[in-house]
Scaffold this active site. Sequence first.
Site, PDB file in Angstrom:
ATOM      1  N   LYS A  82      31.711  96.396  31.289  1.00 31.85           N
ATOM      2  CA  LYS A  82      30.838  95.380  31.886  1.00 31.85           C
ATOM      3  C   LYS A  82      30.082  96.024  33.042  1.00 31.85           C
ATOM      4  CE  LYS A  82      30.851  90.855  34.031  1.00 31.85           C
ATOM      5  NZ  LYS A  82      31.629  89.639  34.282  1.00 31.85           N
TER       6      LYS A  82
ATOM      7  N   LYS B 261      28.779  94.548  27.778  1.00 31.96           N
ATOM      8  CA  LYS B 261      27.964  93.514  28.418  1.00 31.96           C
ATOM      9  C   LYS B 261      27.150  94.108  29.558  1.00 31.96           C
ATOM     10  CE  LYS B 261      28.692  89.347  30.996  1.00 31.96           C
ATOM     11  NZ  LYS B 261      29.606  88.696  31.862  1.00 31.96           N
TER      12      LYS B 261
HETATM   13  C1  PBG Z   1      32.056  86.147  35.375  1.00 30.70           C
HETATM   14  C2  PBG Z   1      31.104  86.297  34.266  1.00 30.70           C
HETATM   15  C3  PBG Z   1      29.739  86.599  34.348  1.00 30.70           C
HETATM   16  C4  PBG Z   1      29.246  86.491  33.050  1.00 30.70           C
HETATM   17  C5  PBG Z   1      30.305  86.167  32.216  1.00 30.70           C
HETATM   18  N1  PBG Z   1      31.459  86.073  32.986  1.00 30.70           N
HETATM   19  C6  PBG Z   1      28.862  86.870  35.513  1.00 30.70           C
HETATM   20  C7  PBG Z   1      29.174  87.927  36.457  1.00 30.70           C
HETATM   21  O1  PBG Z   1      29.972  88.823  36.216  1.00 30.70           O
HETATM   22  O2  PBG Z   1      28.603  87.847  37.540  1.00 30.70           O
HETATM   23  C8  PBG Z   1      27.804  86.667  32.679  1.00 30.70           C
HETATM   24  C9  PBG Z   1      27.335  85.970  31.451  1.00 30.70           C
HETATM   25  C10 PBG Z   1      25.878  85.817  31.343  1.00 30.70           C
HETATM   26  O3  PBG Z   1      25.083  86.299  32.190  1.00 30.70           O
HETATM   27  O4  PBG Z   1      25.449  85.174  30.367  1.00 30.70           O
HETATM   28  N2  PBG Z   1      32.873  87.183  35.693  1.00 30.70           N
END
Ligand code: PBG
Length: 345
Positions: free
Chosen positions: A211, A265
């Site tokens: 991520k 992601k």
């Molecule tokens: C939280 C989380 C996030 C997303 C999914 N879980 C945001 C972040 O890490 O700030 C992002 C999903 C999206 O942007 O569609 N940990």
Amino acid sequence: MPSKYLPAPSADTMGQYPAVRMRRTRQAAWSRRLVAETTLSAADLIWPLFVVEGANTRVPVASMPGVERLSVDLIVDTAREAADLGIPAVALFPFTDPKLRTEDAAEAWNRGNLVNRATRGIKAANLGIGVILDVALDPYTSHGHDGLLIDGRIANDATIGALIKQSLVQAEAGCDVLAPSDMMDGRIGAIRGALETAGHQDTMIMAYAAKFASAFYGPFRDAVGSSSTLKGDKRTYQMDPANTNEAIREVRLDIAEGADMVMVKPGMPYLDIVRRVSHELAVPTFAYQVSGEYAMIMAAVNAGYLDGDRAIMESLQGFKRAGASGVLTYFAPKAARYLNKNITS
Ligand code: PBG
């Protein structure tokens, strides 16, 4: 390196025009379908949904046109719609009342919190659909970070204790797949161990393994209400967008610690990572086409710059071509409807 035993490909062995005409198989819809190397179906889609307090309540998310926060009753209806469309799973995210956001994120392990109630509702309706819940503290902390903030730093090991409490109540609520999205080191092994001890050995883990610290999460933070509270950025725990070997290492670790599936992601700017993970590690690999990617496509569609159906389907096909087992996408219902209707085109 060319092989020692085989001649290097020459014009002869590769085939030549006019005997070879690549356009022959492209001439009709049926022959294009016949030679398609990858396919996309509703079974490849996971639909992320936002849950809000109330009854029969829908609250539009301004930065994500067409996406709404839904109250628990409507979440159950929507999960039914997803099941009818052949979508295998939904992922739930809460818009937590700002009064319930605290330094210690205690609402995260409240059995009666929004996502746990929504999960119970979906499971009670017996829809045969999977429920995926994030494991991370950002919807519950007063500062909007995924972990606990101690002396100005996100404290890795203290956060793991909180994530375990959150994981256990979510598993108890009937969640099928826990998806740790917090990027703390060692959390997959710790959560897996706690689940085994508590008798939740069949609860799956889909690790947000690679991520990246991305600008494309902006609209999601609006949807869960953490953009106004977030102090600073998440670069001390989410990955540097410059890196690819590090992503492979992250995924290896999560698999070794007991993750059943992994996620990359964001999606579209990171297809090279999807490709490497799925091909080099050969594990079930999911991509998250995140909120900013959705917002970008929708903005262009709404401005009349892109054909929505075609752009959306092409963006999803790219994930399959890169080797993804499936895609988390806010386009899931639209794409499933399109795929179910256009099965023969
Ligand atoms: C939280 C989380 C996030 C997303 C999914 N879980 C945001 C972040 O890490 O700030 C992002 C999903 C999206 O942007 O569609 N940990």
